[in-house]
Design a protein around this motif. Structure first.
Motif, PDB file in Angstrom:
ATOM      1  N   GLN A  51     123.078  37.659 -74.651  1.00 29.02           N
ATOM      2  CA  GLN A  51     123.176  36.559 -73.691  1.00 29.02           C
ATOM      3  C   GLN A  51     123.709  37.052 -72.345  1.00 29.02           C
ATOM      4  N   LEU A  52     124.720  37.909 -72.386  1.00 27.23           N
ATOM      5  CA  LEU A  52     125.310  38.411 -71.148  1.00 27.23           C
ATOM      6  C   LEU A  52     124.331  39.295 -70.376  1.00 27.23           C
ATOM      7  N   VAL A  53     123.626  40.156 -71.100  1.00 27.29           N
ATOM      8  CA  VAL A  53     122.668  41.052 -70.444  1.00 27.29           C
ATOM      9  C   VAL A  53     121.533  40.255 -69.807  1.00 27.29           C
ATOM     10  N   GLN A  54     121.052  39.236 -70.508  1.00 25.24           N
ATOM     11  CA  GLN A  54     119.936  38.448 -69.990  1.00 25.24           C
ATOM     12  C   GLN A  54     120.311  37.642 -68.751  1.00 25.24           C
ATOM     13  N   VAL A  55     121.560  37.198 -68.688  1.00 24.10           N
ATOM     14  CA  VAL A  55     121.970  36.351 -67.565  1.00 24.10           C
ATOM     15  C   VAL A  55     122.404  37.167 -66.340  1.00 24.10           C
ATOM     16  N   THR A  56     122.621  38.455 -66.524  1.00 21.68           N
ATOM     17  CA  THR A  56     123.146  39.295 -65.436  1.00 21.68           C
ATOM     18  C   THR A  56     122.326  39.224 -64.148  1.00 21.68           C
ATOM     19  N   THR A 162     120.860  50.393 -69.904  1.00 21.43           N
ATOM     20  CA  THR A 162     121.069  50.392 -71.351  1.00 21.43           C
ATOM     21  C   THR A 162     122.430  50.920 -71.783  1.00 21.43           C
ATOM     22  N   GLY A 163     123.122  51.637 -70.879  1.00 16.17           N
ATOM     23  CA  GLY A 163     124.414  52.222 -71.237  1.00 16.17           C
ATOM     24  C   GLY A 163     125.522  51.187 -71.275  1.00 16.17           C
ATOM     25  N   GLN A 164     126.680  51.625 -71.759  1.00 16.61           N
ATOM     26  CA  GLN A 164     127.814  50.715 -71.853  1.00 16.61           C
ATOM     27  C   GLN A 164     129.129  51.464 -71.673  1.00 16.61           C
ATOM     28  N   PHE A 165     130.150  50.710 -71.323  1.00 18.39           N
ATOM     29  CA  PHE A 165     131.502  51.233 -71.158  1.00 18.39           C
ATOM     30  C   PHE A 165     132.467  50.304 -71.888  1.00 18.39           C
ATOM     31  N   LEU A 166     133.245  50.868 -72.795  1.00 16.86           N
ATOM     32  CA  LEU A 166     134.161  50.082 -73.632  1.00 16.86           C
ATOM     33  C   LEU A 166     133.413  49.006 -74.421  1.00 16.86           C
ATOM     34  N   GLY A 167     132.187  49.329 -74.806  1.00 22.35           N
ATOM     35  CA  GLY A 167     131.397  48.393 -75.597  1.00 22.35           C
ATOM     36  C   GLY A 167     130.702  47.317 -74.796  1.00 22.35           C
ATOM     37  N   VAL A 168     130.925  47.292 -73.483  1.00 17.17           N
ATOM     38  CA  VAL A 168     130.308  46.280 -72.613  1.00 17.17           C
ATOM     39  C   VAL A 168     129.234  46.956 -71.765  1.00 17.17           C
ATOM     40  N   PRO A 169     128.033  46.386 -71.705  1.00 22.91           N
ATOM     41  CA  PRO A 169     126.949  47.015 -70.926  1.00 22.91           C
ATOM     42  C   PRO A 169     127.333  47.232 -69.466  1.00 22.91           C
ATOM     43  N   TYR A 170     126.841  48.326 -68.901  1.00 21.96           N
ATOM     44  CA  TYR A 170     127.083  48.601 -67.483  1.00 21.96           C
ATOM     45  C   TYR A 170     126.656  47.424 -66.601  1.00 21.96           C
ATOM     46  N   THR A 171     125.538  46.808 -66.957  1.00 21.24           N
ATOM     47  CA  THR A 171     125.017  45.722 -66.134  1.00 21.24           C
ATOM     48  C   THR A 171     126.008  44.566 -66.039  1.00 21.24           C
ATOM     49  N   VAL A 172     126.704  44.289 -67.124  1.00 24.10           N
ATOM     50  CA  VAL A 172     127.695  43.206 -67.122  1.00 24.10           C
ATOM     51  C   VAL A 172     128.886  43.589 -66.247  1.00 24.10           C
TER      52      VAL A 172
END
Length: 320
Positions: A51-56, A162-172
């Motif tokens: 949901q977070l990735v899609q709304v970014t 597609t990557g992430q930091f601390l389990g949260v996608p970079y895009t978020v």
């Protein structure tokens, strides 16, 4: 007037003040609670992450749209700016991800400068100027891409989406940082105060010595650059660039998020956190409808009803 009538009138006035500010948060909380109870696996991180990735992209575009609407304007070209960024990326990715991203942002900056110039110097209505750029921008994107769908295979660039930091996608993370920057810009800077002054009463702002033209151009540039960032993120996330589809109708989603979030179309106010909450609300509403096997047409009607309620709640703005 009796005391009971006076109290009732005050209560109604109070509700009219609170609804545009807090209504979106209440609606979002109710929708979350509904999903917790009735939607299977709603609280699983994999679902929340989707949901977070899609709304970014909508959040990022809506941040710029909120600034434009704060000046009593509108920017219909943001979807085409996303498409232009998507068309530029594969053309220059051979020079490295950084070069391709910078050039995509420059493309957005140029579009924003043209939009701002048409509004500030030529005197075109924002809806006319940006509508023209909506058509021209996507046309330029299609010419640059030769109307073809292009796969992106650069691993470093794909990592952005597609990557992430601390389990949260970079895009978020990117969207959160941009929301913080825009919020600071509106609340803590001279530019933000000037922006709101223009939206509240432009003739008075001119008389007060506010550099109206410069502020307007800057606002449209910011909106376009944010749209370019959203386009870059979208390309990195899906691993392909399709100038005919990327950013299609996102301007409507962005305007909806801004209005539902409490920013009046008549300008003079910008609710950054409300805009983010509005984007989340509309995304979650659509996901809830799908999860509960409701037709897309039903979701669209519900969204339309929410928009009408939000606009009605914000009608307290003064006449000029």
């Amino acid at each position: 007037m009796t005391s009971t009538t006076a109290v009732t009138t005050l209560d109604k006035a109070r509700w009219r003040q609170l609804l545009p500010v807090y209504g979106v948060y209440v609606a979002l909380l109710v929708l979350v609670l509904f999903n917790v109870v009735y939607t299977d696996n709603f609280l699983e991180w994999s679902n929340l992450r989707i949901q977070l990735v899609q709304v970014t992209p909508v959040v990022i575009v809506a941040l710029g749209m909120a600034l434009v609407i704060g000046t009593e304007g509108i920017d219909l070209s943001v979807g085409s700016v996303m498409a232009l960024g998507a068309a530029i990326i594969p053309l220059y990715l051979g020079y490295g991800p950084a070069a391709a991203i910078v050039l995509a942002l420059v493309g957005g900056l140029v579009i924003g400068f043209v939009n701002g110039g048409l509004v500030a110097f030529v005197g075109l209505q924002p809806i006319v100027a940006t509508l023209a750029m909506l058509v021209a921008g996507r046309g330029i994107a299609l010419v640059l891409s030769s109307g073809r769908y292009r796969d992106i295979r650069n691993a470093d660039f794909i990592e952005i989406g597609t990557g992430q930091f601390l389990g949260v996608p970079y895009t978020v993370w990117i969207a959160a940082v941009l929301a913080g920057v825009v919020g600071f810009l509106v609340r803590r800077t001279v530019f933000g105060r000037r922006l709101l002054a223009i939206g509240d009463n432009r003739p008075a702002a001119v008389l007060a010595g506010v550099p109206v033209r410069r502020v307007l151009i800057t606002v449209y540039i910011i909106s376009a650059v944010l749209a370019s960032i959203a386009g870059v993120i979208q390309v990195a996330r899906i691993g392909s660039a399709d100038a005919s589809r990327i950013g299609l109708l996102i301007e409507l989603s962005a305007i909806t998020a801004v209005v539902v979030g409490g920013t009046p179309l008549t300008g003079g106010k910008v609710r950054v956190l409300g805009t983010v909450a509005g984007a989340l609300l509309m995304q979650l509403l659509t996901a809830t409808m799908i999860a509960n096997n409701l037709r897309d047409s039903t979701a669209q009607m519900v969204q339309a009803a929410i928009i009408l309620v939000a606009v009605y709640a914000a009608r307290e703005r003064r006449t000029r």
